[in-house]
Write an enzyme that holds these catalytic residues in place. Structure first.
Site, PDB file in Angstrom:
ATOM      1  N   LYS A 197       0.858  -1.181   0.000  1.00  0.00           N
ATOM      2  CA  LYS A 197       0.000   0.000   0.000  1.00  0.00           C
ATOM      3  C   LYS A 197       0.893   1.229   0.000  1.00  0.00           C
ATOM      4  O   LYS A 197       1.640   1.474   0.953  1.00  0.00           O
ATOM      5  CB  LYS A 197      -0.923   0.009   1.211  1.00  0.00           C
ATOM      6  N   LYS A 250      -2.102  -1.578  -3.714  1.00  0.00           N
ATOM      7  CA  LYS A 250      -2.953  -0.390  -3.704  1.00  0.00           C
ATOM      8  C   LYS A 250      -2.061   0.851  -3.753  1.00  0.00           C
ATOM      9  O   LYS A 250      -1.123   0.950  -2.961  1.00  0.00           O
ATOM     10  CB  LYS A 250      -3.807  -0.369  -2.426  1.00  0.00           C
TER      11      LYS A 250
END
Length: 326
Positions: A197, A250
């Site tokens: 992320k 992400k």
């Protein structure tokens, strides 16, 4: 002299279908949804055209519509009133809290729908960070945060969550959460770890939807530097070793190379998160008439599959499912 003619495999639609390397299906889609308190509430997210914050009654209705389209999984995120937020995110493990009630009611109404629930402090924190903030130094305290994440995970599992989604990026949290879930009898509850992320500017509309932006500082000390790719491989191996069932990258669009790299380094399923900023850009350009929104959507979603992802969290889920089913 023989001329190679790859165009023969592109000449007709039937042939293109036969030789197509990657196919997007409804089964690949996970729909993120926002829940708020109240009744009969459908509050649009201005920066995400087509997306809303739903009260639980209307959230259930929306999930039923997604289920009817064949979407197998929803990922839920709570938008809480500021009065419920504190520095320790204590509302996050309230078994009678908004989020837990939302999970329970969705699972009761749609027992076959897979529910994924977000695990991070920021929606519940008065500081807006994913971990506990040291009041003296401003440092995000890693190890002290793990206990809160574990309590949150157990509370969500009790409510009926099928997949726990730790998005906090604290070191060691997958193992800590896995142990906590197993000790409480939730060995069947999966973990989809936000393994890579990145500290990204593409999250802006999402933070608008949840009012979860940091009140001070930034998330650069715990989310990944967007210039790094090898670091994602390290995170992949760590989360796999700690017991993750599914790994995630992400954002997705600017990180297709990271998805491909992760795919090379694990046999676990890999998810891509097509985040709010990516969605908002397409919607805004389509509204201006600058691009064909549907074609861009399908091209973008297919690119995640081509890069190696097995599933895609996307705000396009409903629109894409309608198109795929037509």
């Amino acid at each position: 002299m023989m001329i190679s003619r790859p165009r023969r495999n592109r000449y007709r639609e039937g042939i293109r279908k036969l030789v197509r390397e990657n196919t997007l299906t409804v089964n690949d889609l996970i729909a993120p949804l926002f829940v708020i308190d109240g009744k009969n509430q459908n509050i649009p997210v201005d920066s995400m055209p087509g997306q809303s914050r739903f009260s639980i009654d209307l959230l259930v209705k929306e999930v039923k519509e997604l289920e009817a389209l064949g979407i197998p999984c929803v990922s839920l995120f709570p938008a809480l009133d500021d009065s419920l937020k504190d520095s320790m995110a204590s509302e996050s493990f309230n078994d009678d809290g908004l989020f837990q009630r939302a999970i329970s009611e969705v699972k009761s109404a749609c027992p076959d729908m897979i529910i994924m629930s977000d695990v991070a402090m920021d929606p519940y924190s008065s500081d807006g960070h994913d971990g506990i903030v040291d009041p003296k130094t401003g440092e995000i305290l890693n190890d002290e945060t793990l206990e809160i994440l574990a309590k949150m995970s157990i509370s969500q599992a009790k409510a009926g969550s099928d997949i726990i989604g730790p998005s906090d990026m604290m070191d060691g949290r997958v193992a800590y959460i896995r142990d906590a879930l197993d000790m409480e009898g939730f060995s069947k509850t999966s973990i989809m770890s936000y393994s890579a992320k990145y500290a990204s500017a593409f999250y802006g509309p999402f933070r608008d939807a949840l009012d979860s932006a940091p009140k001070s500082g930034d998330k650069l000390t715990y989310q990944m530097d967007y210039a790094n790719k090898r670091e994602a491989v390290r995170e992949t191996h760590m989360d796999e070793f700690e017991g993750a069932d599914i790994l995630m990258v992400k954002p997705g669009l600017c990180y297709l190379d990271v998805i491909a790299k992760m795919r090379e380094h694990t046999t676990l399923p890999v998810a891509a998160y097509n985040v709010s900023g990516e969605y908002a850009m397409v919607k805004a350009a389509a509204e201006k008439g600058w691009v064909d929104g549907e074609k861009i959507m399908m091209e973008m979603l297919t690119s995640f599959k081509r890069a190696g992802s097995d599933m895609i969290l996307t705000y396009f889920a409903k629109d894409a499912a309608k198109l795929l089913n037509s």
